[in-house]
Design an enzyme around this catalytic site. Structure first.
Site, PDB file in Angstrom:
ATOM      1  NE  ARG A  26       7.620  -3.237   5.649  1.00 15.08           N
ATOM      2  CZ  ARG A  26       6.251  -2.855   5.770  1.00 15.08           C
ATOM      3  NH1 ARG A  26       5.431  -2.489   4.629  1.00 15.08           N
ATOM      4  NH2 ARG A  26       5.652  -3.132   6.826  1.00 15.08           N
TER       5      ARG A  26
ATOM      6  NE  ARG B 157      -3.401  -1.287  10.034  1.00  9.50           N
ATOM      7  CZ  ARG B 157      -2.772  -0.677   9.604  1.00  9.50           C
ATOM      8  NH1 ARG B 157      -2.669   0.525   9.020  1.00  9.50           N
ATOM      9  NH2 ARG B 157      -1.410  -1.302   9.177  1.00  9.50           N
TER      10      ARG B 157
ATOM     11  CE  LYS C  60      -2.136  -1.014   3.886  1.00  9.35           C
ATOM     12  NZ  LYS C  60      -1.578  -2.134   4.238  1.00  9.35           N
TER      13      LYS C  60
ATOM     14  NE  ARG D  87       2.159  -5.042  11.162  1.00  5.94           N
ATOM     15  CZ  ARG D  87       3.275  -4.592  10.488  1.00  5.94           C
ATOM     16  NH1 ARG D  87       4.289  -4.911  10.397  1.00  5.94           N
ATOM     17  NH2 ARG D  87       2.989  -3.611   9.360  1.00  5.94           N
TER      18      ARG D  87
ATOM     19  NE  ARG E  80       6.873  -0.596   9.913  1.00 10.80           N
ATOM     20  CZ  ARG E  80       5.793  -0.692   9.444  1.00 10.80           C
ATOM     21  NH1 ARG E  80       5.612  -0.025   8.164  1.00 10.80           N
ATOM     22  NH2 ARG E  80       4.445  -1.023   9.770  1.00 10.80           N
TER      23      ARG E  80
END
Ligand code: AMP
Length: 210
Positions: A123, A88, A13, A167, A156
């Protein structure tokens, strides 16, 4: 264009929002980036959000709704915007409607959980501007350094494999029902994640007719 990007964490996203933002000349509002900046700066919102964000839980709706209402009132949002990571939950979507936000489209990027778990391990995120990279599929020009602003890239905390799994559970339980919410309003469009960023962008542009 008022666009909502839906999709699991790691669906792309943020990456697609940045590309569309440049193309359409409208800002991206990323609640994740706003929260991470608030945490880094130790603001009252940051102090409230820290433990939720770092453990991969959702920050309470009232905090998010407050942040977004404030951001949408800024002048650069007049011509449209891309919401990345908000709403969300159903209450957040209802709060947008109550605030009179009429979106044009909620676009969902569909991707299998297994692909996400693998993707998140590579990532890297800029500590300063929030730009994201991937060690294999979208590396920065210089290792560990952000192309946009020259700051250091980090992993992160919530991209740790165990946190990614929880998550994803939160996503399926709390966020995925938003697809039915927007479908019922005739606003939902879906695209399948593609092997490359460019191919996914092309699918999104086709779906949006831009
Ligand atoms: P993201 O960068 O979108 O993956 O968001 C990172 C984290 O910020 C999430 O795991 C949540 O802890 C928090 N967060 C971001 N957006 C929201 C939201 N709309 N509602 C609740 N929590 C959020």
């Amino acid at each position: 264009m008022k666009l909502i990007l839906l999709g699991a964490p790691g669906a792309g996203k943020g990456t697609q929002a940045e590309i569309l933002s440049h193309k359409l000349g409208i800002p991206t509002i990323s609640t994740g980036n706003i929260l991470r900046a608030a945490i880094k700066n130790g603001t009252p919102v940051g102090l409230k959000a820290k433990s939720y964000v770092e453990s991969g839980a959702l920050v309470p709706d009232d905090v998010i709704i407050g942040i977004v209402a404030e951001r949408l009132a800024e002048p650069d949002c007049k011509g449209g915007y891309i919401l990345d990571g908000m709403p969300r939950t159903i209450p957040q979507a209802e709060a947008l409607e109550t605030a009179g936000v009429a979106i044009d489209c909620a676009l969902s990027i569909e991707i299998a959980d297994e692909v996400i778990v693998e993707r998140m391990s590579g990532r890297r995120t800029c500590t300063n501007c929030g730009a994201t990279y991937h060690v294999v599929s979208a590396p920065p020009k210089a290792e560990g350094v952000c192309d946009n602003c020259g700051s250091a890239l980090t992993i992160r905390k919530d991209d740790a494999p165990e946190t990614v799994k929880s998550r994803l559970e939160v996503y399926h339980r709390e966020t995925e029902p938003l697809k039915a919410f927007y479908e019922a309003r005739g606003k939902l469009k879906s695209v399948d994640n593609q092997p490359s960023i460019e191919a996914t962008t092309a699918e999104i542009e086709k779906a949006l007719g831009i």
